[in-house]
Design an enzyme around this catalytic site. Structure first.
Site, short mmCIF file in Angstrom:
data_model
loop_
_atom_site.label_atom_id
_atom_site.label_comp_id
_atom_site.label_asym_id
_atom_site.label_seq_id
_atom_site.Cartn_x
_atom_site.Cartn_y
_atom_site.Cartn_z
CG ASP A 1 -0.41 -0.03 2.51
OD1 ASP A 1 0.83 -0.09 2.61
OD2 ASP A 1 -1.15 -0.01 3.50
CB SER A 2 4.55 1.69 -0.43
OG SER A 2 4.68 0.53 -1.24
CG ASP B 1 0.49 -4.08 2.07
OD1 ASP B 1 0.63 -4.95 2.95
OD2 ASP B 1 1.26 -3.11 1.94
CE LYS C 1 3.38 -5.85 3.57
NZ LYS C 1 2.92 -4.71 4.41
CD GLU D 1 0.82 -1.56 7.91
OE1 GLU D 1 0.52 -0.79 8.85
OE2 GLU D 1 1.23 -1.17 6.80
CD GLU E 1 7.97 -0.16 7.27
OE1 GLU E 1 7.05 -0.90 6.91
OE2 GLU E 1 8.11 1.01 6.86
O1 KIV Z 1 3.59 -1.00 1.50
C1 KIV Z 1 4.68 -1.53 1.30
O2 KIV Z 1 5.27 -1.41 0.23
C2 KIV Z 1 5.24 -2.35 2.36
C3 KIV Z 1 6.64 -2.80 2.30
C4 KIV Z 1 7.65 -1.91 1.81
C5 KIV Z 1 7.05 -3.71 3.36
O3 KIV Z 1 4.56 -2.65 3.28
#
Ligand code: KIV
Length: 258
Positions: free
Chosen positions: A42-43, A81, A110, A112, A177
């Site tokens: 989610d970056s 994510d 994924k 958090e 992280e």
């Molecule tokens: O959102 C993301 O890209 C991430 C990673 C860089 C671990 O969670």
């Protein structure tokens, strides 16, 4: 457990796991032949949409970008994510994970959080959804400035508990992280599933970074980001050459015309 996930777990103590982010097909295609895992993080929010927080990313955006990435990923494990507010309880998490996996054909999700999300993780795993955990600095719930984790005794204790609970809940791996070196080493040695570090030292079982950062496409000035090339420069010089060719009528020549 699917074979690709088993392969990732089996790399622990044998071979480092290599992971990068992707948000669209063309980059994903290049990454796929080199990596173990492609993560649609989610970056996406900051890298592609210039958001100041990943909280603005929603499931629809994640699904659309993951569909694009899926077209480029043939061999690596593809992970999506789950964005903020899409896994607040077990049933919401399961509904959204199923939707994400069905629509994108990705391999895992994924999420958090550590101890806080343990029941959600075990519910997903029981329902055959492979889960990668993510602890330490968790951007979806960060309060104030982004800071490294594991400096104080209380933080160390919490990180260890988070990792152990995620392992117990059935996560197949954990992203660490911005976790201090000594504690990421301790966690990596303590659990049987792999740790994938971002800013968390060489002791992790693998490493993940944001692709646009390592290519020099973003202006990230983050301690743990190593720029491996400067794609911006390369794009600039190609675009400049195109512009000059157009202005001077060198492009298109007969070769490029019907
Ligand atoms: O959102 C993301 O890209 C991430 C990673 C860089 C671990 O969670």
């Amino acid at each position: 457990m699917n074979d690709n996930i088993r392969k990732i777990i089996n790399k622990k103590n044998k071979s480092k796991i290599v992971c990068l982010t992707a948000y669209s097909k063309n980059i994903a295609e290049i990454l796929d032949s080199h990596l173990d895992i492609v993560l649609v993080g989610d970056s996406l929010g900051s890298v592609v949409y210039n958001y100041n927080t990943t909280r603005k990313v929603n499931l629809k955006m994640m699904i659309e970008h993951t569909k694009s990435v899926r077209m480029g990923v043939k061999k690596s494990l593809l992970i999506i994510d789950l964005p903020y507010n899409t896994y607040r309880n077990k049933s919401e998490a399961l509904k959204n994970s199923k939707k994400a996996i069905k629509e994108t054909r990705c391999d895992a999700v994924k999420i958090e959080g550590g101890n806080r999300v343990k029941d959600i993780v075990s519910h997903l795993v029981k329902n055959k959804i492979p889960v990668l955990g993510h602890i330490g600095l968790t951007p979806q719930t960060v309060k104030g400035k982004f800071k490294s984790k594991g400096k104080t005794e209380a933080e160390k204790k919490k990180l260890i508990k988070d990792a152990l609970e995620l392992e117990k809940s059935g996560a197949f791996g954990i992203v660490l992280e911005c976790v201090h070196s000594d504690i990421s080493k301790k966690i990596t040695n303590l659990i049987q599933i792999p740790t994938i570090g971002i800013g968390s030292s060489v002791h992790c079982d693998g490493q993940v970074l944001v692709t646009d950062d390592i290519l020099g496409l973003t202006n990230a000035k983050i301690k743990f980001v190593k720029k491996y090339t400067n794609i911006k420069k390369m794009i600039n010089s190609a675009v400049l050459k195109f512009k000059q060719d157009v202005k001077s009528k060198k492009y298109p020549t007969k070769k490029y015309s019907y």
